[in-house]
Scaffold this active site. Structure first.
Site, PDB file in Angstrom:
ATOM      1  CE  LYS A  86      -3.696  -2.265   2.659  1.00 17.86           C
ATOM      2  NZ  LYS A  86      -4.163  -2.594   4.010  1.00 17.86           N
ATOM      3  CE1 TYR A 209      -4.915  -3.829  -0.806  1.00 16.75           C
ATOM      4  CE2 TYR A 209      -6.324  -5.776  -0.717  1.00 16.75           C
ATOM      5  CZ  TYR A 209      -5.513  -4.840  -0.086  1.00 16.75           C
ATOM      6  OH  TYR A 209      -5.298  -4.922   1.260  1.00 16.75           O
ATOM      7  CB  VAL A 279      -1.545  -9.844   7.681  1.00 19.92           C
ATOM      8  CG1 VAL A 279      -2.514  -8.948   8.377  1.00 19.92           C
ATOM      9  CG2 VAL A 279      -1.852 -10.027   6.236  1.00 19.92           C
TER      10      VAL A 279
END
Ligand code: GLN
Length: 343
Positions: A86, A209, A279
């Site tokens: 991101k 994404y 994550v």
């Protein structure tokens, strides 16, 4: 969460440059050794394949703006970049479109809520708030100027590869696993569309994404990518300009306030650096003008940030003088001559 007693680690100010290469090597090795045995936190499992990560993995790489790397542990183990993508997609979009547009279309304030929150969107009249949470990242990926979705993906992959200084490829297993389970991100994209906040097709944008999140990197790659942001947009290893200095500045400002989700305030208070976590256990922390730390360890805190990565960064920030808020007083002679000018 953070170690409260770091009194044995001398706090250096951010004034000046990094210590000598040999000293940085030793300090990186020490930070790694201090936390390698720590087993707090949990491996992410909401993307099924991530649950297979070895909780013992721990790599630490500091890459300076001179291109030199100082490494310890598992710096060659590949993992999916996840949310750290991101930050770099945001930099590419800022570079191409300017920060006013991103500010207006996405926003630059922290949500105070988890990275995949639906409520955050509803509470803010459909504004995704910032590009570091999933809704804002999906909206940001949709802004990447492109002829079509395949072209958008190509630009994202090539852009992130320029930050890393090598061609990055998708980890297909991670991509498949996340594609089969990313119902929440699809819902976020539809919700954005309903608020007229998405500039491309929702399903196709979530697919780009998801691919960007599945790009395989190492801790060393993260160090180089971060060092490019620390070096005014020039990759210090390849010498290539990847984005403008303004795009770096804007990206680092956003990372300082939103890079570790709802724990960003606590992180900035302890470490004093712009950073981004993901994550799968990656973490990049950027010291503008000096370099960046790339860390990887899959055990996460409840917000989804690597536990060992955060601890090691706190240690390095303190012992290498990276904390942006730690200054030394100017030498007396310099202060006197400045005052003379004023009088
Ligand atoms: N691909 C992950 C998701 O969309 C990224 C989340 C993260 O790293 N925090 O849920």
């Amino acid at each position: 969460m953070f170690e409260t007693d770091l009194r044995d680690v001398v706090q250096r100010s951010a004034t000046g440059a990094l210590p000598s290469g040999a000293e940085v090597d030793e300090i990186v090795a020490r930070a790694h050794a201090r936390y390698a045995g720590l087993d707090e936190g949990d491996v992410a499992d909401y993307i099924p394949i991530l649950a297979e990560a070895d909780p013992a993995w721990f790599g630490l790489a500091l890459v300076g703006v001179d291109g030199g790397a100082h490494v310890a542990g598992d710096v060659g183990v590949a993992f999916s970049i996840q949310s750290i993508s991101k930050a770099f997609v945001f930099a590419l979009v800022c570079d191409e479109l300017g920060h006013e547009l991103v500010h207006e279309r996405v926003g630059v304030n922290n949500t105070g809520l988890p990275f995949n929150s639906v409520i955050a969107l509803e509470l803010n009249d459909g504004s995704p708030m910032n590009s570091m949470v999933n809704a804002g990242a999906i909206a940001t990926t949709a802004l990447v100027p492109a002829a079509d979705d395949e072209d958008r993906w190509r630009r994202v992959r090539e852009g992130l590869s320029r930050f890393a200084g090598r061609r990055l490829d998708v980890d297909d297993e991670v991509y498949r696993s996340e594609s089969l389970t990313n119902h929440r991100n699809r819902a976020l994209a539809r919700l954005l569309q309903s608020y007229d906040r998405l500039d491309a097709d929702p399903d196709a944008t979530v697919d780009v994404y998801t691919r960007q999140c599945s790009l395989a990197v190492t801790a060393r790659d993260l160090g180089v990518m971060g060092a490019t942001l620390a070096d005014g947009g020039v990759n210090p290893v390849t010498g290539e300009r990847v984005v403008s200095a303004e795009a770096c500045r804007d990206t680092l400002a956003l990372l300082a306030s939103c890079g570790l989700y709802e724990r960003s305030g606590e992180w900035l208070f302890e470490i004093g650096l712009p950073a981004k976590s993901g994550v799968s256990g990656g973490l990049v922390a950027v010291a503008p003008g000096k370099g960046a730390v790339g860390a990887f360890s899959p055990l996460l805190d409840p917000a989804g940030n690597s536990v060992r990565g955060q601890r090691a960064c706190a240690h390095l920030s303190r012992s290498l003088g990276l904390n942006l808020f730690a200054s030394d007083p100017a030498p007396a002679a310099a202060v006197a001559s400045t005052n003379e000018g004023v009088a």
